[in-house]
Design a protein around this motif. Sequence first.
Motif, PDB file in Angstrom:
ATOM      1  N   ASN A 154      22.954  15.708  -5.172  1.00 49.53           N
ATOM      2  CA  ASN A 154      22.529  17.015  -5.697  1.00 49.53           C
ATOM      3  C   ASN A 154      21.055  17.214  -5.385  1.00 49.53           C
ATOM      4  O   ASN A 154      20.196  16.551  -5.974  1.00 49.53           O
ATOM      5  N   PRO A 155      20.704  18.113  -4.475  1.00 52.89           N
ATOM      6  CA  PRO A 155      19.303  18.264  -4.067  1.00 52.89           C
ATOM      7  C   PRO A 155      18.396  18.844  -5.139  1.00 52.89           C
ATOM      8  O   PRO A 155      17.165  18.852  -4.963  1.00 52.89           O
ATOM      9  N   ALA A 156      18.972  19.293  -6.227  1.00 47.26           N
ATOM     10  CA  ALA A 156      18.162  19.898  -7.287  1.00 47.26           C
ATOM     11  C   ALA A 156      17.993  18.979  -8.491  1.00 47.26           C
ATOM     12  O   ALA A 156      17.397  19.386  -9.498  1.00 47.26           O
ATOM     13  N   ALA A 157      18.495  17.756  -8.387  1.00 47.31           N
ATOM     14  CA  ALA A 157      18.491  16.877  -9.563  1.00 47.31           C
ATOM     15  C   ALA A 157      17.950  15.502  -9.208  1.00 47.31           C
ATOM     16  O   ALA A 157      17.730  15.163  -8.045  1.00 47.31           O
ATOM     17  N   GLY A 158      17.741  14.690 -10.242  1.00 48.31           N
ATOM     18  CA  GLY A 158      17.381  13.297 -10.064  1.00 48.31           C
ATOM     19  C   GLY A 158      16.113  13.092  -9.266  1.00 48.31           C
ATOM     20  O   GLY A 158      15.113  13.803  -9.440  1.00 48.31           O
ATOM     21  N   SER A 159      16.161  12.125  -8.383  1.00 47.55           N
ATOM     22  CA  SER A 159      14.986  11.784  -7.572  1.00 47.55           C
ATOM     23  C   SER A 159      14.554  12.926  -6.669  1.00 47.55           C
ATOM     24  O   SER A 159      13.365  13.084  -6.367  1.00 47.55           O
ATOM     25  N   TRP A 160      15.521  13.736  -6.243  1.00 47.87           N
ATOM     26  CA  TRP A 160      15.182  14.869  -5.380  1.00 47.87           C
ATOM     27  C   TRP A 160      14.267  15.858  -6.112  1.00 47.87           C
ATOM     28  O   TRP A 160      13.322  16.389  -5.522  1.00 47.87           O
ATOM     29  N   ALA A 161      14.542  16.097  -7.364  1.00 44.46           N
ATOM     30  CA  ALA A 161      13.698  17.015  -8.139  1.00 44.46           C
ATOM     31  C   ALA A 161      12.277  16.465  -8.248  1.00 44.46           C
ATOM     32  O   ALA A 161      11.291  17.215  -8.176  1.00 44.46           O
ATOM     33  N   GLY A 162      12.175  15.140  -8.401  1.00 49.11           N
ATOM     34  CA  GLY A 162      10.848  14.538  -8.447  1.00 49.11           C
ATOM     35  C   GLY A 162      10.101  14.680  -7.136  1.00 49.11           C
ATOM     36  O   GLY A 162       8.907  15.011  -7.113  1.00 49.11           O
ATOM     37  N   LEU A 163      10.787  14.449  -6.032  1.00 51.28           N
ATOM     38  CA  LEU A 163      10.155  14.597  -4.713  1.00 51.28           C
ATOM     39  C   LEU A 163       9.727  16.043  -4.470  1.00 51.28           C
ATOM     40  O   LEU A 163       8.676  16.310  -3.878  1.00 51.28           O
ATOM     41  N   ALA A 164      10.533  16.984  -4.923  1.00 48.36           N
ATOM     42  CA  ALA A 164      10.245  18.403  -4.706  1.00 48.36           C
ATOM     43  C   ALA A 164       9.132  18.927  -5.604  1.00 48.36           C
ATOM     44  O   ALA A 164       8.693  20.072  -5.446  1.00 48.36           O
ATOM     45  N   SER A 165       8.657  18.094  -6.523  1.00 47.68           N
ATOM     46  CA  SER A 165       7.536  18.521  -7.374  1.00 47.68           C
ATOM     47  C   SER A 165       6.195  18.327  -6.678  1.00 47.68           C
ATOM     48  O   SER A 165       5.155  18.661  -7.249  1.00 47.68           O
ATOM     49  N   GLY A 224       0.798  -1.221   0.000  1.00 58.41           N
ATOM     50  CA  GLY A 224       0.000   0.000   0.000  1.00 58.41           C
ATOM     51  C   GLY A 224       0.824   1.261   0.000  1.00 58.41           C
ATOM     52  O   GLY A 224       0.310   2.348  -0.294  1.00 58.41           O
ATOM     53  N   ALA A 225       2.110   1.142   0.338  1.00 62.04           N
ATOM     54  CA  ALA A 225       3.005   2.305   0.323  1.00 62.04           C
ATOM     55  C   ALA A 225       3.669   2.439  -1.040  1.00 62.04           C
ATOM     56  O   ALA A 225       3.998   1.443  -1.691  1.00 62.04           O
ATOM     57  N   GLN A 226       3.876   3.660  -1.471  1.00 66.25           N
ATOM     58  CA  GLN A 226       4.646   3.927  -2.681  1.00 66.25           C
ATOM     59  C   GLN A 226       6.122   3.812  -2.346  1.00 66.25           C
ATOM     60  O   GLN A 226       6.583   4.341  -1.328  1.00 66.25           O
ATOM     61  N   HIS A 227       6.885   3.116  -3.197  1.00 60.94           N
ATOM     62  CA  HIS A 227       8.312   2.947  -2.942  1.00 60.94           C
ATOM     63  C   HIS A 227       9.097   3.760  -3.957  1.00 60.94           C
ATOM     64  O   HIS A 227       9.007   3.518  -5.168  1.00 60.94           O
ATOM     65  N   ILE A 228       9.867   4.714  -3.474  1.00 59.64           N
ATOM     66  CA  ILE A 228      10.693   5.564  -4.318  1.00 59.64           C
ATOM     67  C   ILE A 228      12.144   5.164  -4.093  1.00 59.64           C
ATOM     68  O   ILE A 228      12.665   5.264  -2.974  1.00 59.64           O
ATOM     69  N   ILE A 229      12.804   4.674  -5.145  1.00 58.19           N
ATOM     70  CA  ILE A 229      14.190   4.217  -5.039  1.00 58.19           C
ATOM     71  C   ILE A 229      15.122   5.424  -5.104  1.00 58.19           C
ATOM     72  O   ILE A 229      15.111   6.189  -6.076  1.00 58.19           O
ATOM     73  N   LEU A 230      15.915   5.600  -4.050  1.00 57.73           N
ATOM     74  CA  LEU A 230      16.865   6.708  -3.982  1.00 57.73           C
ATOM     75  C   LEU A 230      17.999   6.301  -3.063  1.00 57.73           C
ATOM     76  O   LEU A 230      17.765   5.956  -1.899  1.00 57.73           O
TER      77      LEU A 230
END
Length: 344
Positions: free
Chosen positions: A54-65, A41-47
């Motif tokens: 880099n907090p502005a790129a990759g998976s971080w950018a997706g989370l920050a959206s 039931g939980a969403q799993h985000i691989i990071l």
Amino acid sequence: MRLLIFGGSVFLSKAVAKAALARGHHVACVSRGDSGSVPKGAQHIILDRSEETNPAAGSWAGLASHDWDAVIDVARTPSWVQTALTALADRVAHWTFVSSISVYADLSAPGGTPGTTPLFEPAEDDLDDTSNPEAYGRNKVACEQAVQQAMDGHNLIVRPGLIIGPGDPSGRYTYWPLRLSRGGRILVPEPQDAPSQVIDVRDLAEWLVGAAEQQLTGVFDATGPSVSFQDLLKETARGISELAEDERGSHLLNRLVWVDPDTLLAHDVRPWAGPRSLPLWLPAQEYAGMCDRDISATLAAGLAPRPLSETAHDTLRWVTSRSGARKSGLTWDEEQDVLSSLKD
């Protein structure tokens, strides 16, 4: 509530995810994905936080959206926490950081609180804390301070004591339900009235989720009431008695062999955890307050510890059904060697 959990596949963070899902929240778990699965039931985000820096790129950018109602982070590495804060602080309403009572530089005085106990100096960089408790504490202090600075009052700092229960990867408390279930003469450390303080992982998880819901702020120690070691063993024996095939649990206390610390140390019995240890035993006076924290403020804030007997019951049932569960402490042969060398 949209809840983002750093972790979600192991022990406390997994229990938090389960508790949040049971309360109807949308849960996203961020982890490398190599320590097990997240709850259904939980969403799993691989990071991988050691690689995506880099907090502005990759998976971080997706989370920050996305906007998040709450974050719960259990990290021990300051740079990981700082990266997450840089990426997400502006998108998060409330941030809980799960720290540790290991942040305290002086645990010699019983009855301490977060407001009365000095902290270690924060780590200036990521320290290798795998075998150094002070480095671990300094790392956690640095993480705490980063959260407090970035979230500006919209944060909760939680400092658990010893977390126990089903799924415990340390094997510390697990030693005692297992050993008591086996019976016989049982080696235990004096004094009988030494304080002991533990918290069931499920109770801590429930409180963390509830605190996030309420956007609770401040700094809290999170553990159960302090009890004597003798009472801890009594409650443990009571909890495991119905699982013992011959119902010998009610008689186990009559077989305890209490031994003074000097004698145990002379026989190379080690304190607290690890090989050849009596887990939870802390003979040094410098730790007199580690298992005797004043948690009145935390109880008033809603933490509700269950009876230790229930935790013991569930821990024994879990560890006996899981062949890969970690076990700490003396082996049977090591304990018997010590017992046989003692004078009656």
